[in-house]
Design a protein around this motif. Sequence first.
Motif, short mmCIF file in Angstrom:
data_model
loop_
_atom_site.label_atom_id
_atom_site.label_comp_id
_atom_site.label_asym_id
_atom_site.label_seq_id
_atom_site.Cartn_x
_atom_site.Cartn_y
_atom_site.Cartn_z
N ILE A 17 0.85 -1.20 0.00
CA ILE A 17 0.00 0.00 0.00
C ILE A 17 0.88 1.25 0.00
N ILE A 18 1.90 1.25 0.85
CA ILE A 18 2.76 2.43 0.94
C ILE A 18 3.45 2.70 -0.40
N VAL A 19 3.99 1.65 -0.99
CA VAL A 19 4.70 1.83 -2.26
C VAL A 19 3.75 2.30 -3.37
N ARG A 20 2.53 1.73 -3.41
CA ARG A 20 1.57 2.18 -4.43
C ARG A 20 1.18 3.64 -4.21
N CYS A 21 0.96 4.01 -2.94
CA CYS A 21 0.65 5.42 -2.65
C CYS A 21 1.76 6.33 -3.13
N LEU A 22 2.98 5.97 -2.78
CA LEU A 22 4.11 6.81 -3.13
C LEU A 22 4.21 6.98 -4.65
N ARG A 23 4.07 5.87 -5.37
CA ARG A 23 4.24 5.93 -6.83
C ARG A 23 3.05 6.58 -7.54
N GLU A 24 1.85 6.31 -7.02
CA GLU A 24 0.64 6.76 -7.75
C GLU A 24 0.08 8.08 -7.24
N VAL A 25 0.33 8.42 -5.96
CA VAL A 25 -0.31 9.61 -5.37
C VAL A 25 0.73 10.65 -4.99
N ASN A 26 1.67 10.30 -4.12
CA ASN A 26 2.66 11.27 -3.64
C ASN A 26 3.59 11.73 -4.76
N SER A 27 3.71 10.94 -5.80
CA SER A 27 4.61 11.29 -6.92
C SER A 27 4.16 12.57 -7.62
N ARG A 28 2.92 13.01 -7.37
CA ARG A 28 2.47 14.29 -7.95
C ARG A 28 3.18 15.47 -7.30
N ASP A 29 3.61 15.27 -6.04
CA ASP A 29 4.14 16.39 -5.26
C ASP A 29 5.63 16.30 -4.97
N TYR A 30 6.26 15.16 -5.26
CA TYR A 30 7.66 14.97 -4.91
C TYR A 30 8.45 14.46 -6.11
N PRO A 31 9.74 14.82 -6.18
CA PRO A 31 10.56 14.36 -7.30
C PRO A 31 10.80 12.85 -7.26
N ALA A 32 11.08 12.30 -8.42
CA ALA A 32 11.22 10.84 -8.57
C ALA A 32 12.28 10.27 -7.63
N GLU A 33 13.36 11.01 -7.38
CA GLU A 33 14.44 10.45 -6.54
C GLU A 33 13.96 10.28 -5.10
N ILE A 34 13.14 11.19 -4.62
CA ILE A 34 12.62 11.07 -3.24
C ILE A 34 11.61 9.91 -3.17
N ILE A 35 10.77 9.79 -4.17
CA ILE A 35 9.80 8.68 -4.20
C ILE A 35 10.55 7.35 -4.21
N ALA A 36 11.60 7.24 -5.02
CA ALA A 36 12.37 5.99 -5.09
C ALA A 36 13.03 5.68 -3.75
N ARG A 37 13.55 6.70 -3.08
CA ARG A 37 14.20 6.51 -1.77
C ARG A 37 13.19 6.02 -0.74
N MET A 38 12.01 6.61 -0.77
CA MET A 38 10.99 6.20 0.20
C MET A 38 10.49 4.78 -0.10
N CYS A 39 10.30 4.46 -1.37
CA CYS A 39 9.85 3.10 -1.73
C CYS A 39 10.85 2.07 -1.24
N ALA A 40 12.14 2.37 -1.40
CA ALA A 40 13.18 1.43 -0.95
C ALA A 40 13.17 1.32 0.57
N HIS A 41 12.86 2.42 1.23
CA HIS A 41 12.87 2.44 2.70
C HIS A 41 11.77 1.55 3.29
N PHE A 42 10.56 1.62 2.71
CA PHE A 42 9.40 0.94 3.31
C PHE A 42 9.23 -0.49 2.78
N SER A 43 10.27 -1.29 2.95
CA SER A 43 10.20 -2.71 2.56
C SER A 43 9.37 -3.49 3.59
N ASP A 44 8.99 -4.72 3.24
CA ASP A 44 8.25 -5.58 4.19
C ASP A 44 8.99 -5.66 5.52
N ARG A 45 10.31 -5.87 5.41
CA ARG A 45 11.11 -6.08 6.62
C ARG A 45 11.14 -4.82 7.48
N ARG A 46 11.25 -3.67 6.81
CA ARG A 46 11.29 -2.40 7.54
C ARG A 46 9.94 -2.16 8.24
#
Length: 152
Positions: A17-46
């Motif tokens: 859910i977090i990764v889909r939000c980041l890519r589909e919703v938050n990506s309107r307001d933040y640059p791609a590099e920040i979205i990619a960093r956040m997606c990598a951060h919120f892994s299952d394990r994290r």
Amino acid sequence: MEIRTFQPRDGPAVSGIIVRCLREVNSRDYPAEIIARMCAHFSDRRIEQLARERQMFVAAEEQAVVGTVSRDGNKVFTMFVEPTMIGRGVGRQLMHHIEGLAADEGYDHMETGASITAHEFYLRLGYADVRTSETEFGFNYILRKPLSRQRQ
Ligand SMILES: CC(C)(COP(=O)(O)OP(=O)(O)OC[C@H]1O[C@@H](n2cnc3c(N)ncnc32)[C@H](O)[C@@H]1OP(=O)(O)O)[C@@H](O)C(=O)NCCC(=O)NCCS
């Protein structure tokens, strides 16, 4: 819709859910590099690790996880709703749940860090701007809302 405590088996669903939000919703307001960093951060394990450090909740509908939020006392973290379920009151219910718990513990206010994307949502729920911050995940608003002991 049921709001329940996060179980370790929810890790992949919450991370998804977090990764889909980041890519589909938050990506309107933040640059791609920040979205990619956040997606990598919120892994299952994290997510599973964060759920041990904070109190994490999920909103579930017919067994499917449709939203999540976590808190550490009166601080709000990881508020995300499945993109297809946005605008149906899931976020409000999750916030009311943790606000009630914090109020019952005697906190007089709730505090959240909001993305640009979620800023209007928090204003709508009665939060007010306190300051802004710049983190490794980009620009954020810090907002607070007074809590009363009586649940709404
Ligand atoms: C922000 C978010 C959690 C809100 O959850 P939601 O389930 O869509 O919100 P709700 O349906 O409960 O909305 C509650 C109220 O806020 C309003 N609202 C929600 N998002 C809004 C927005 N972007 N702009 C204006 N109003 C908004 C709703 O219209 C509703 O108002 P109402 O009082 O008229 O009913 C969700 O949109 C989301 O996950 N966004 C992407 C991820 C994100 O940014 N998370 C926060 C990280 S800090």
